[in-house]
Design a protein around this motif. Sequence first.
Motif, mmCIF file in Angstrom:
data_model
loop_
_atom_site.group_PDB
_atom_site.id
_atom_site.type_symbol
_atom_site.label_atom_id
_atom_site.label_comp_id
_atom_site.label_asym_id
_atom_site.label_seq_id
_atom_site.Cartn_x
_atom_site.Cartn_y
_atom_site.Cartn_z
ATOM 1 N N ALA A 29 0.818 -1.215 0.000
ATOM 2 C CA ALA A 29 0.000 0.000 0.000
ATOM 3 C C ALA A 29 0.851 1.264 0.000
ATOM 4 O O ALA A 29 0.365 2.355 -0.271
ATOM 5 N N SER A 30 2.146 1.113 0.306
ATOM 6 C CA SER A 30 3.005 2.305 0.325
ATOM 7 C C SER A 30 3.577 2.611 -1.063
ATOM 8 O O SER A 30 4.314 3.571 -1.231
ATOM 9 N N LYS A 31 3.253 1.789 -2.038
ATOM 10 C CA LYS A 31 3.818 1.985 -3.373
ATOM 11 C C LYS A 31 2.996 2.996 -4.190
ATOM 12 O O LYS A 31 1.836 3.269 -3.864
ATOM 13 N N PRO A 48 -2.351 3.990 -2.835
ATOM 14 C CA PRO A 48 -3.403 3.376 -2.013
ATOM 15 C C PRO A 48 -3.079 3.369 -0.524
ATOM 16 O O PRO A 48 -3.085 2.316 0.099
ATOM 17 N N ARG A 49 -2.777 4.548 0.042
ATOM 18 C CA ARG A 49 -2.497 4.607 1.474
ATOM 19 C C ARG A 49 -3.810 4.386 2.237
ATOM 20 O O ARG A 49 -4.813 5.064 1.948
ATOM 21 N N PRO A 50 -3.790 3.484 3.225
ATOM 22 C CA PRO A 50 -5.047 3.150 3.908
ATOM 23 C C PRO A 50 -5.764 4.378 4.488
ATOM 24 O O PRO A 50 -6.982 4.480 4.402
ATOM 25 N N GLN A 51 -5.011 5.313 5.071
ATOM 26 C CA GLN A 51 -5.643 6.472 5.714
ATOM 27 C C GLN A 51 -6.094 7.518 4.687
ATOM 28 O O GLN A 51 -7.173 8.087 4.816
ATOM 29 N N ALA A 52 -5.249 7.739 3.691
ATOM 30 C CA ALA A 52 -5.563 8.788 2.715
ATOM 31 C C ALA A 52 -5.234 8.332 1.302
ATOM 32 O O ALA A 52 -4.233 8.753 0.719
ATOM 33 N N PRO A 53 -6.046 7.444 0.757
ATOM 34 C CA PRO A 53 -5.753 6.987 -0.600
ATOM 35 C C PRO A 53 -5.902 8.127 -1.602
ATOM 36 O O PRO A 53 -6.740 9.017 -1.420
ATOM 37 N N ALA A 104 4.110 -5.716 -6.365
ATOM 38 C CA ALA A 104 3.110 -4.705 -6.030
ATOM 39 C C ALA A 104 1.904 -4.806 -6.960
ATOM 40 O O ALA A 104 0.753 -4.712 -6.529
ATOM 41 N N VAL A 105 2.173 -5.002 -8.241
ATOM 42 C CA VAL A 105 1.070 -5.109 -9.204
ATOM 43 C C VAL A 105 0.188 -6.314 -8.883
ATOM 44 O O VAL A 105 -1.042 -6.224 -8.882
ATOM 45 N N LEU A 106 0.817 -7.447 -8.565
ATOM 46 C CA LEU A 106 0.043 -8.641 -8.252
ATOM 47 C C LEU A 106 -0.809 -8.434 -7.006
ATOM 48 O O LEU A 106 -1.976 -8.825 -6.962
ATOM 49 N N ALA A 107 -0.211 -7.818 -6.012
ATOM 50 C CA ALA A 107 -0.960 -7.565 -4.778
ATOM 51 C C ALA A 107 -2.169 -6.675 -5.073
ATOM 52 O O ALA A 107 -3.277 -6.942 -4.611
ATOM 53 N N LEU A 108 -1.953 -5.636 -5.876
ATOM 54 C CA LEU A 108 -3.043 -4.718 -6.217
ATOM 55 C C LEU A 108 -4.133 -5.463 -7.002
ATOM 56 O O LEU A 108 -5.328 -5.338 -6.727
ATOM 57 N N ARG A 109 -3.712 -6.244 -7.972
ATOM 58 C CA ARG A 109 -4.662 -7.001 -8.778
ATOM 59 C C ARG A 109 -5.491 -7.937 -7.875
ATOM 60 O O ARG A 109 -6.717 -7.975 -7.953
#
Lengths: 162, 400, 331
Positions: A29-31, A48-53, A104-109
């Motif tokens: 999420a920090s990417k 995609p920061r959890p607090q402030a995406p 990172a891409v796989l995690a996002l997908r």
Amino acid sequence: MPLNLAARRLASSLAGRHPALFERLGEQASKTFVIDPTDLPFVFLLEPRPQAPRLVAVRREAAGAWDARVAGPLAALIGLVHGAYDGDALVFSHDLVLEGDTEAVLALRNAIDNEEIDLVDEVFAPLGPLAVLATAPARRLAALLGGLTGVALTRGAGGSLA
Amino acid sequence: MTQGRFGLTVGPLLFNWPADRFADFYARLADEAPVDRVVIGESVCSKREPFREECLGPAIERLERAGKKVVLASLTLVTLERERRAARELFAQTQREVEIDDLTLMNLLPQGAPFAVGPMINVYNEPTLGFLARKGASRFCLPPELPFASVATLARSAAEHGVGLEIWAYGRMPLAISGRCYHARVHGLSKDSCQFVCERDADGLAVRTADGTEFLAINGVQTLSHKYANLAGDLDRLAGAGVTSLRLSPHSGDFIAIARAFARAAAGEIAPREALEQVQAAAPEAAFTNGFLFGANGAAPLPAACPWQPRAKHSRVGCNLSRITRASTRTRRDAWTSNGSWPGITHRAAWRRRSSPASRRRGRIPPDSAWTISRRWTSSISAGVAPRRSLRRGCCWRRA
Amino acid sequence: MTSPGSLELVCPAGTPAAFRTAVEAGAHAVYCGFNDETNARNFPGLNFSRVEMADSIGFAHRHGAKVLIAVNTFPRAGAFELWTRAVDDAAGMQADAVILADLGLLDYAATTHPALRLHVSVQAAAANADAIAFYARNFGVRRVVLPRVLSVQEIAAINRDIDIETEVFIFGGLCVMAEGRCSLSSYATGKSPNMNGACSPASHVEYREEGGDLVSRIGGFAIHRVKAGQAAPYPTLCKGSFEAGEYRGHVFEDPVSLDAASLIPQLAAAGVTALKIEGRQRSRAYTQTVVRNFRRALDALAAGRPIPAGELRALTEGQRTTSGAYNKTWR
């Protein structure tokens, strides 16, 4: 531009309605991601920061630094979000190009695939009870556009890849 | 005949050597190698077995006459009916211990028969070791991919169960086994009519990446590492962890010299650096690693034993790739943690930068090896450009 | 759920959404794992938290589907509790079976949870009747997932010799090595399928444009080099393009995937109990299409109708398929 208004709404809606997405992303999420619809003149920057995406549309040449880039026709990208297309199959067929941090891409997908996101719903969700007023015409428009362009603009529109 | 802190075991010959070469190898091993145990027999492909039958008996006899303990090897992947039959026959004899390398044999094991567990059995944790020890396993050779922390934990567990613990200390490491024969495949043959083409490659057939980096070696249905495990420089920590035995895997070249170097190092007669140099001198073409145990990955080059460090006086002894890679690996961990994905390339590029013509003129490197090195550059260059960060870090031979 | 003589369809799920998709598309059973290194598909963004797993099991059971939880890596020395907790939790959540590979863990599960149904994972590579009998005798396992190194004839022979169920892979990624006995990934990257549940891990993958070509690397080793614009498969180590002697190309296996749909009748005749679809790391679009197709095929088989032609080509890696070791010539 109105696109950025929609992008901002989408980001805040994701944070409010899909907290699991950020849990799944974990440290990824920090990417910073560049989502690049190759048939449009601009790209989306996603943090995609959890607090402030943050999701903003910028000109392609102004994208700045990023960790991972996912590029492909808008139809493919939206179909991916809506679960209409399989990401691996799009990569195998070269409809989708990945660059940079593959993990990172796989995690996002994977995280997005689990959320069963409907982009029209997400954009109008911040309107609360008024959302129904906006959603129905938008959905009709989306369905119409989807029919014309082959883009799965809402979740119901896709489903078959083969 | 235990060599000081360790017993020495010679593992089964993995390659398909012709009968006379096989016979010569084991004759010399019997007469000259300072080792305690020899595991002998075919462990890779059952199609090779008929060619061995004639020379296996005399080899075993000669080894036993020379006072070696002989242990019978078994197949790594048992699928065919005749392979199951052969496995059963291994236990029909009772005078020699069998090393199992496939759990198939656990079902055929006679009640109470002692056996050893080979490196292809997945022993990753103490309960698994304990389970097999209770079934009668007397000794474990651990899978080569285990990290040092696991080895240390398993060594404690082995001591509790009163069984021996061995690790893969020398030779190309088995990385995979398949139903498919890759030797046959790359020669355009099928497994069933393979013409035994694996016989042509005494140490396996090199597999290179598209940009020329040496990566793996194929040996019939088996895939091995390109690099040779070499733990000759790590015996102190292994002894400290409670490892009781070292496995040396046969290769072509002067294997007796390899065994002697390990025996001297095991007995503490020579220092780690000297042991590494003797092993390198006996196998000048081999690139070495101890990466599974101590590095970031199994292909990581040997760290620290740098021939160009101030105290080293042996810079004339070889100067091939493995030395070069070793020379620059002091910074290896940093380089990896900072970019995560450039083993084998980062340090080579770093080395390239340091070995400018000027430094060669200053006579740091013998001229003959300079040629070897510059030839290697080509592959480093085509292998890609190293990330900047790691280039900026020093590499140890600059300090020499 | 399956009537005697019919085949059980075992489907993958990497996320709760894919899980629901699989059940709704007609899976008889779904297999999945916890989101840690206890399962062999420990990929970023994938797998189930404890809460998600419990919810998903409830969903499956309400829809008449079974849940098989894979705890199929080999526990790390000194950290066995992480794996026993996974088995304990699976048992506590009323999973229909756990899929295990490690001897120590099988021993633990058999002793601690005698009522829990145990399946031998493909990661154990139990490739013949003796190996399978060993697991059955020592741990009372009820089913074995066969490694992808066997021909249909060999599978039939195994089933004649054993009295537990067999499950075989029918579609998806193709492992060319005996599963659970491959260290290619840890050699190149330090991440191991056996220990970390990661084969050719994405964390070590890199795509890079070089001189007009797209080069994919893993752990720094070049695996594929394709002209820009060509299909660029994921750099799975055993499916890379290499040089060996005079040979240039895919030394181990082409970038193909397994599609044994045409062999379903033979596999049924060989006495197989269950067909497994690979792909816990794939999307729910994949899950839906593949599961629906295979369920249709199995229903047709059960009704004595011809099996309809598949529409799965686009979902396969490199868009080419093989029936793998099921045909002896593959070797």
